[in-house]
Design an enzyme around this catalytic site. Structure first.
Site, PDB file in Angstrom:
ATOM      1  CD  GLN A 101      15.185  -5.292  52.561  1.00  0.00           C
ATOM      2  OE1 GLN A 101      16.375  -4.996  52.453  1.00  0.00           O
ATOM      3  NE2 GLN A 101      14.647  -6.337  51.929  1.00  0.00           N
ATOM      4  CG  HIS A 103      19.239  -2.428  56.198  1.00  0.00           C
ATOM      5  ND1 HIS A 103      19.142  -3.768  55.915  1.00  0.00           N
ATOM      6  CD2 HIS A 103      19.012  -1.786  55.024  1.00  0.00           C
ATOM      7  CE1 HIS A 103      18.880  -3.930  54.627  1.00  0.00           C
ATOM      8  NE2 HIS A 103      18.786  -2.747  54.076  1.00  0.00           N
ATOM      9  CD  GLU A 120      20.147  -0.048  51.618  1.00  0.00           C
ATOM     10  OE1 GLU A 120      20.919  -0.981  51.906  1.00  0.00           O
ATOM     11  OE2 GLU A 120      18.972  -0.236  51.265  1.00  0.00           O
ATOM     12  CG  HIS A 178      14.459   0.070  52.659  1.00  0.00           C
ATOM     13  ND1 HIS A 178      15.025   0.051  53.905  1.00  0.00           N
ATOM     14  CD2 HIS A 178      15.129  -0.863  51.931  1.00  0.00           C
ATOM     15  CE1 HIS A 178      16.001  -0.841  53.931  1.00  0.00           C
ATOM     16  NE2 HIS A 178      16.087  -1.413  52.744  1.00  0.00           N
ATOM     17  NE  ARG A 198      13.685 -11.640  53.662  1.00  0.00           N
ATOM     18  CZ  ARG A 198      14.551 -12.578  54.020  1.00  0.00           C
ATOM     19  NH1 ARG A 198      14.205 -13.513  54.876  1.00  0.00           N
ATOM     20  NH2 ARG A 198      15.760 -12.602  53.515  1.00  0.00           N
TER      21      ARG A 198
END
Length: 326
Positions: A101, A103, A120, A178, A198
């Protein structure tokens, strides 16, 4: 009125979830059979955290932000984010590999979803033998080369795989492809966003025989195709002092391994501070208030409580995170 705040976890049933949130972190996620994520502090719409201790018990995080504003968040943090809590704190148990996936960053996430982007970091709490994760590419890449590998079924060949163990840290900026691998229990600190593209899900089906939605085209403009020589964060543990392990535009995270009582004066941060207990137990002492924190617990120190002591019972390991000033 304000004091150190604890929250009820929000448990998430995931196709790849396991039992470690219960067996290691001692959190009862019944009636779920398995649990992939425990959202510890969240302001995400429809997933807001509820306070479980003290006079504010039963109130939502968003309610108390509206009431206390900069006293809770920090004046600069409140000015920037208003009543939107800027971080999401989770524990993740990967009993199977998560999907490949990516982001989106702030600009793309706002354009498409009116949301924050999602940068993150991960701190590995426990790792089974030979557990791995994926972060970034293992060679020079561009969109065309990526698409060629994707169409040929060789995407996994160009992704950077890392063997991991307890204490490893990975910073995953928005745009970095990642996945968290099977056998990992970790703490995740991230921007307050639930936007995930995804890319590949190993052709898995849920209990009803359905595959999960993929976002192959959406991901193309979100991926950072640059190759980086190193993806794991190097740091050196020290005793009884904070060690900075991540500093980004969005948040700063320190690790503390404490054998002795230490004093924290955080007035200059102008931010709330979150403590995530990785091991052991102890107390946070502010004036005449002592608040326990033990393994698997997460605690929010309001910005106005800016001088206090961290006191281990024996040894305690903590992550300390706050909004980066600037």
């Amino acid at each position: 009125m304000l004091y150190p705040l604890k929250f009820h976890p929000i448990f998430k049933d995931k196709i790849w979830g396991g039992k470690k949130i219960q067996s290691i972190l001692k959190k009862d996620f019944s009636p779920l059979d398995n649990c992939g994520e425990s959202w510890e502090i969240s302001g995400v719409p429809n997933n807001g955290s509820i306070i479980k201790n003290g006079l504010l018990s039963g109130q939502s995080l968003n309610q108390v932000i509206k009431e206390f504003k900069g006293q809770l968040l920090g004046e600069n943090v409140y000015e920037k984010f208003q009543s939107d809590f800027p971080l999401l704190i989770k524990f993740i148990d990967a009993n199977d590999d998560l999907s490949i996936q990516v982001h989106p960053d702030d600009d793309l996430a706002w354009e498409r979803h009116q949301s924050f982007g999602k940068t993150e970091m991960w701190y590995i709490i426990q790792a089974d033998e030979n557990a791995e994760l994926i972060a970034g590419f293992n060679q020079k890449m561009d969109k065309n080369a990526y698409l060629e590998n994707f169409k040929n079924g060789t995407l996994m060949d160009v992704l950077n795989k890392e063997k991991v163990e307890e204490g490893d840290v990975f910073f995953i900026p928005a745009g970095r492809i990642h996945t968290i691998g099977k056998g990992l229990l970790l703490a995740e600190i991230q921007q307050s966003s639930d936007v995930t593209y995804r890319i590949y899900d190993f052709d898995r089906k849920d209990k009803n025989g359905n595959t999960r939605e993929l976002h192959i085209n959406e991901a193309l403009d979100a991926i950072d195709y640059k190759f980086y020589p190193q993806y794991k964060t190097n740091y050196e543990d020290k005793i009884d002092q904070p060690i900075e392990i991540v500093k980004s535009t969005y948040f700063t995270t320190n690790k503390l391994t404490l054998n002795s009582k230490i004093y924290r004066d955080i007035k200059s941060l102008d931010s709330f501070v979150i403590y995530i207990c990785l091991e052991g137990e102890g107390h946070i002492e502010h004036e005449d208030t002592r608040t326990r924190i033990g393994m698997g617990e997460v605690l929010l120190m309001p910005a106005e409580l800016n001088q206090y002591f961290l006191i281990p019972n024996d040894q305690i390991k903590l992550l300390e995170t706050y909004i980066t000033k600037g």
